[in-house]
Scaffold this active site. Structure first.
Site, PDB file in Angstrom:
ATOM      1  N   ASN A 152      -3.401 -11.554  26.374  1.00  0.00           N
ATOM      2  CA  ASN A 152      -3.025 -11.790  25.296  1.00  0.00           C
ATOM      3  C   ASN A 152      -1.706 -12.153  24.345  1.00  0.00           C
ATOM      4  OD1 ASN A 152      -5.811 -10.534  24.659  1.00  0.00           O
ATOM      5  ND2 ASN A 152      -4.989  -8.864  24.185  1.00  0.00           N
ATOM      6  N   HIS A 247      -3.908 -10.798  -1.693  1.00  0.00           N
ATOM      7  CA  HIS A 247      -2.893 -12.397  -1.213  1.00  0.00           C
ATOM      8  C   HIS A 247      -3.329 -12.688   0.003  1.00  0.00           C
ATOM      9  CE1 HIS A 247      -0.153  -9.377   0.483  1.00  0.00           C
ATOM     10  NE2 HIS A 247       0.199 -10.367   1.321  1.00  0.00           N
ATOM     11  N   ASP A 328      -4.280  -2.605  -0.080  1.00  0.00           N
ATOM     12  CA  ASP A 328      -2.497  -3.432   0.256  1.00  0.00           C
ATOM     13  C   ASP A 328      -2.144  -4.243  -0.904  1.00  0.00           C
ATOM     14  OD1 ASP A 328      -0.161  -3.868   1.705  1.00  0.00           O
ATOM     15  OD2 ASP A 328      -0.372  -6.502   1.241  1.00  0.00           O
ATOM     16  N   GLU A 357      -2.771   1.104  -1.863  1.00  0.00           N
ATOM     17  CA  GLU A 357      -1.077   1.568  -1.926  1.00  0.00           C
ATOM     18  C   GLU A 357      -0.882   1.655  -3.705  1.00  0.00           C
ATOM     19  OE1 GLU A 357       2.514  -1.381  -0.413  1.00  0.00           O
ATOM     20  OE2 GLU A 357       0.745  -1.841  -0.619  1.00  0.00           O
ATOM     21  N   HIS A 423       6.049   1.368   7.974  1.00  0.00           N
ATOM     22  CA  HIS A 423       6.133   0.659   8.350  1.00  0.00           C
ATOM     23  C   HIS A 423       7.375  -0.627   6.868  1.00  0.00           C
ATOM     24  CE1 HIS A 423       3.166   0.031   5.858  1.00  0.00           C
ATOM     25  NE2 HIS A 423       2.586  -1.852   5.377  1.00  0.00           N
ATOM     26  N   ASP A 424       7.079   0.108   5.527  1.00  0.00           N
ATOM     27  CA  ASP A 424       8.095  -0.025   4.943  1.00  0.00           C
ATOM     28  C   ASP A 424       8.881   0.707   4.377  1.00  0.00           C
ATOM     29  OD1 ASP A 424       6.605  -2.483   4.073  1.00  0.00           O
ATOM     30  OD2 ASP A 424       4.654  -1.111   3.019  1.00  0.00           O
ATOM     31  N   ASP A 468      12.705  -2.584   7.542  1.00  0.00           N
ATOM     32  CA  ASP A 468      11.931  -3.208   7.884  1.00  0.00           C
ATOM     33  C   ASP A 468      12.951  -4.243   8.390  1.00  0.00           C
ATOM     34  OD1 ASP A 468      10.765  -5.436   8.618  1.00  0.00           O
ATOM     35  OD2 ASP A 468      10.059  -5.324   6.286  1.00  0.00           O
TER      36      ASP A 468
END
Length: 586
Positions: A152, A247, A328, A357, A423-424, A468
């Site tokens: 992959n 978005h 999100d 979120e 992850h933020d 990040d």
């Protein structure tokens, strides 16, 4: 009595119905101002001798923040309707607080003076999936968890962990890699996985969606994903996907059509475009996430966009049996869309978990018709300020967290998505200055608190990383590079939480006010029959903590060490090492 500080509204966190017919009522007063509060309440139609016939019941002070005290009571209106007010006493003055103001004596000639909960309509009751309260989540950033199928790999894939992560490099993490490590997660005690986006996208983070209906080829196929769901469900693990409906990505075909055809594009109203032709520099002339030209904001008020995204929500629930949607940038999407979204996906799977979120006060999304929960970043901030940044004292922590808890109804707090890293954000070990003992305390609190806790992949083995992209390193699978002590600590916390439901969401949480000369943070979880006391020494020095309960002749069980002690004196104290923890049951 400072009357201007007294506050109540018959809605949201101040008055709400529960599934058992109870009505929870909360009142706010100035800190240390009021000594007693009685709830004056009754059925609005219960009259005798031309007077309303209410009764009174004492309210309990459930906590204090820097400015206010909070009072609470649960009542069961026999006919599902209630009029009510409050009788407050400060020791020298007594007053009756109603919707119409303050009175020296309760007015009984008309119920219109009083706050009203007109009827406990069953459909209006906040209902989150019952399974969430007992779930321990694990967040996976798929590109960086495990490479299970090199076939992959996208072009330019680097050897696993060979360099530091960047916004543009790829290491080949995929769904097959997750399947191959499910037993690792099960051994840790995980019962839910939250995936950041897995749909076709240009970037390594996948928050710039190209095709919402396809798995990104670097992660595998829909067949692989079905296999993953089946394996997880067989192991008792729920699966939650990340949806980016605020978005799209720059290479989303509909946006590319607008770039190409401008005002003639049939998709021009799918986005918020201020002028044509579209420009990305120096700033985009169309609305975006932040000012990122590669993430054009979708117009969710457009009927075509709305139906397209609703079908995305329905499709992955209907065809793959996912257990949750994490949404999100949820606060930038209109409320009407989220109401329709909830109705559509819950029609397919009523116990689906919907998580938004939102980083701020989110009561407007938590009234039962939009989200089940939000990511509890106020909780995160408070923990980091105490244990990681060491900016506040245990006393300030209690005050801050009391404010956080009282922002929402109890039934909302039980399913709040509690996290200490993602992850933020920077890694929790990095935030704690790589002090492993402080990280242990962070997880002790996370896994003994109300709500549904989440562990960011790799935090359980002591991975480090700054903001990040530093927090998105490849998972460390070499056991020589893992912190086994931290893993064992978190694994044991999850087991103790599972074996003792009081440590999860049964019973009532109460903070014990810290003393000025003791830096211990302590709180109880109690159901009236059993009480569990959690103590965390926030000092680096050994500390003696006097347990503030009458326990003479009772047996106290140390849940961590699985040891019993019979209290033989009038005072019972314990000694905690610097940055030590203790969990006691009595």
């Amino acid at each position: 009595m400072l009357k201007e500080a007294i506050f109540h509204r018959p809605k949201d966190n101040y008055a709400y119905a529960c599934t058992n017919g109870d009505l929870h009522i909360q009142l706010r007063t100035k800190k240390n101002d009021v000594k007693e509060v009685l709830l004056l309440h009754g059925d609005p139609y219960y009259w005798a001798d031309s007077k309303w016939q209410p009764t009174t019941a004492p309210m309990k002070k459930t906590g204090s923040d820097q400015l206010f005290d909070y009072w609470f009571i649960a009542v069961t209106p026999p006919y599902k309707r209630l009029r009510y007010g409050f009788i407050l006493t400060d020791g020298s003055e007594s007053t009756c607080f109603t919707e119409k103001g303050f009175y020296s004596e309760p007015p009984l000639d008309d119920t219109a003076y009083y706050f009203s909960f007109p009827f406990l309509n069953n459909i209006d009751i906040f209902r989150a999936p019952a399974w969430v309260k007992n779930t321990v989540w694990y967040q996976i950033f798929p590109e960086r968890f495990a490479n299970g199928n090199p076939a992959n790999n996208p072009k330019g894939t680097l050897p696993w962990g060979s360099v530091e992560p960047s916004p543009i490099n790829f290491f080949g993490g995929d769904l097959e890699g997750v399947i191959q490590h499910i037993d690792y997660l099960k051994d840790l005690g995980i019962s839910g996985i939250y995936f950041t986006p897995i749909f076709k996208a240009y970037s390594n983070h996948k928050y710039d969606t190209i095709d919402y209906m396809e798995i990104d080829p670097q992660f595998g196929t829909k067949k692989t994903f079905k296999k993953l769901i089946e394996v997880c469900h067989l192991k008792g693990i729920k699966v939650m996907l990340d949806a980016v409906f605020n978005h799209s990505g720059f290479y989303f075909p509909q946006f590319q059509d607008v770039l190409k055809n401008g005002e003639k594009s049939r998709y021009k109203d799918w986005f918020y475009i201020r002028e044509f032709p579209l420009m990305t520099e120096p700033e985009p002339n169309y609305d975006t996430f932040a000012f990122t030209p590669f993430m054009p904001k979708l117009n969710t008020e457009n009927p075509e966009v709305k139906e397209y995204l609703l079908e995305v929500g329905r499709y992955w629930v209907r065809e793959f049996d996912i257990d949750g949607w994490r949404l999100d940038v949820a606060n930038e999407v209109d409320h009407a869309f989220w109401r329709d979204f909830r109705r559509e996906v819950k029609a397919i799977k009523p116990d689906l978990y919907i998580l938004g979120e939102i980083w701020h006060d989110a009561i407007a999304w938590l009234r039962g018709e939009q989200f089940d929960a939000v990511m509890n970043y106020p909780f995160t901030t408070n923990i980091l300020n105490l244990f990681a940044k060491q900016k506040i004292s245990a006393k300030e922590f209690v005050e801050n967290m009391t404010g956080v808890i009282h922002m929402y109804p109890r039934i909302v707090n039980e399913v709040a998505f509690n996290l200490v890293g993602s992850h933020d954000t920077p890694r929790i070990l990095t935030e704690c200055g790589e002090d492993i003992e402080r990280v242990k305390q962070v997880f002790t609190l996370l896994l003994t608190f109300i709500g549904t806790p989440c562990i960011y992949y790799g935090d359980e083995i002591g991975m480090t990383g700054v903001m990040d992209p530093g927090c998105r390193k490849c998972m460390e699978w070499d056991t020589a590079g893992q912190n086994h002590e931290l893993f064992a600590h978190i694994q044991k916390l999850i087991r103790v939480r599972r074996e003792n439901p009081l440590l999860a969401n049964e019973g009532q949480l109460s903070f014990i006010p810290p003393t000025d000369n003791n830096q211990c943070l302590a709180y109880t979880k109690s159901n009236g029959d059993r009480t569990i006391l959690v103590i965390l020494n926030t000092s680096t020095e050994e500390t003696e903590y006097v347990v503030p309960f009458e326990l003479y002749g009772k047996t106290v069980r140390n849940l961590w060490e699985n040891e019993n002690v019979v209290v033989s004196g009038d005072e019972f104290s314990v000694v905690l090492p610097g940055n030590g923890n203790m969990i006691l049951e009595f």
